[in-house]
Write an enzyme that holds these catalytic residues in place. Structure first.
Site, mmCIF file in Angstrom:
data_model
loop_
_atom_site.group_PDB
_atom_site.id
_atom_site.type_symbol
_atom_site.label_atom_id
_atom_site.label_comp_id
_atom_site.label_asym_id
_atom_site.label_seq_id
_atom_site.Cartn_x
_atom_site.Cartn_y
_atom_site.Cartn_z
ATOM 1 C CE1 TYR A 150 -3.496 -2.423 -0.266
ATOM 2 C CE2 TYR A 150 -4.192 -1.850 1.947
ATOM 3 C CZ TYR A 150 -4.385 -2.553 0.780
ATOM 4 O OH TYR A 150 -5.486 -3.371 0.658
ATOM 5 C CG ASP A 197 -0.865 -18.859 2.924
ATOM 6 O OD1 ASP A 197 -0.183 -18.745 3.963
ATOM 7 O OD2 ASP A 197 -0.469 -19.488 1.928
ATOM 8 C CG ASP A 234 -7.406 -3.620 4.012
ATOM 9 O OD1 ASP A 234 -8.337 -3.366 4.808
ATOM 10 O OD2 ASP A 234 -7.359 -3.168 2.863
ATOM 11 C CG ASP A 274 -12.586 -6.140 5.332
ATOM 12 O OD1 ASP A 274 -12.289 -5.302 6.208
ATOM 13 O OD2 ASP A 274 -13.119 -5.829 4.255
#
Ligand code: ATP
Ligand code: MG
Length: 330
Positions: A121, A200, A224, A228
């Site tokens: 990012y 993962d 991020d 979520d």
């Protein structure tokens, strides 16, 4: 809070204009705060040609803390410069379940400490040819160390045993290699226990057994995505607060966006923003007020009224009023 704190208020777009006023009612009831109102986002961009007017940047840069709602399409042009303006190096995202709220995983109670300035990012993207585009992933030892220091402080001051660092250093050997080595080194120096997990694999474990996690430390993009995922486990976006912490200032905002599909209907769940306001109070040193606000939100989630996302029929304002009614005298 020794003297009157100054808090910049930036509702943004969509339901930001509904959930932020709801949270202000709650803040007003528990603390002596001077509010500075400022605008940012899509609507402002249309009116004034920029989503982030100079005055807003200034207000946020000067305030002790900022309560932020959500912005739409212009989101990256607003929140990224604002996070920079307060030198926010970590994004704190607690995710927990509440009695009375249906959750996929009722045993979830964790916090994600997300690196907030770099990784993929950092925004270094290039279109080299018609066919080829690239992205540079930035990881520095200094940002990794700063995050690790914060994580160690967080673990110590909140009574946790240690933290789990999420990464992918088997593939991103240089960047996540540096990240993990630095975090490990800092934690060892501080005597804080560290577990490690590939990000993962962590997603699978989080979905199946979130109770196995307590404090998670991770790079920007992983944080991020994993937060979520955590939101999905605990009953939806309407419940998740977050804090962008800098060395002296902070920006407090719900994890959710401006929800154009329900904006203007007055039915947005204000809990995430009210809980963000509680994090703001804590940041300002008003721990007692923060505890009272959390308790009032918990009682309201348990006994109602509830907004439609939680199966109820109440409005945003009705929920905010119910929270205020459950606060002790301040
Ligand atoms: P962003 O790109 O800013 O992350 P998003 O595309 O993820 O935004 P949101 O605005 O967060 O989208 O909305 C996702 C869904 O969750 C929508 O259906 C929205 O109505 C719902 N939602 C988000 N926040 C709330 C809230 N506070 N109360 C009720 N529903 C919400
Ligand atoms: Mg989103």
């Amino acid at each position: 809070m020794s003297e009157t704190a100054t808090v910049a208020v930036v509702p943004g777009d969509g339901i930001g204009h509904e959930v932020v006023p709801a949270a202000l009612e709650v803040l007003d009831a528990v603390a002596d705060i001077e509010f500075v109102h400022a605008e940012a986002g899509d609507a402002v961009a249309e009116q004034r040609g920029t989503p982030l007017p100079e005055g807003t940047l200034e207000a946020v840069s000067e305030a002790d803390a900022t309560l932020f709602g959500a912005t739409g399409e212009t989101s990256a042009d607003v929140i990224l410069p604002l996070r920079d303006a307060v030198d926010s190096f970590v994004n704190v995202r607690p995710a927990r379940t509440y009695p009375g709220v249906d959750a996929v995983q009722p045993e979830t109670d964790l916090v994600i400490l997300r690196e907030n300035t770099e990784g993929v990012y950092a925004g270094v993207e290039n279109r080299l040819t018609e066919d080829v585009s690239t992205l540079t992933r930035l990881v520095t030892q200094s940002a990794s160390r700063r995050l690790a220091e914060f994580a160690c402080d967080y673990v110590e001051s909140n009574g946790h045993d240690g933290f789990t660092v999420a990464h992918k250093n088997n593939v991103m050997r240089v960047t996540d290699g540096l990240f993990v080595d630095t975090v490990r080194e800092e934690a060892a120096a501080r005597g804080v226990d560290v577990d490690e997990a590939y990000m993962d694999a962590m997603a699978t474990h989080l979905a199946m057994d979130p109770a196995g996690y307590d404090v998670i430390v991770c790079p920007n993009l992983a944080g991020d995505v994993l937060s979520d995922l955590a939101a999905g486990l605990v009953g939806g976006l309407g419940l998740l607060p977050s804090a962008n912490i800098g060395s002296e200032r902070g920006i407090f905002e719900p994890v959710h966006g401006c929800a154009p599909d329900i904006a203007g209907e007055g039915i947005a769940n204000p809990s995430a923003t009210i809980l963000s306001a509680a994090m703001l109070l804590e940041f300002l040193g008003a721990d007692g007020a923060a505890r009272d606000v959390r308790a009032a939100v918990e009682a309201t989630l348990a006994d109602g009224p509830r907004t439609p996302d939680l199966g109820g029929t109440a409005t945003t304002d009705a929920v905010a009023e119910a929270v205020v009614d459950r606060l002790p005298e301040h």
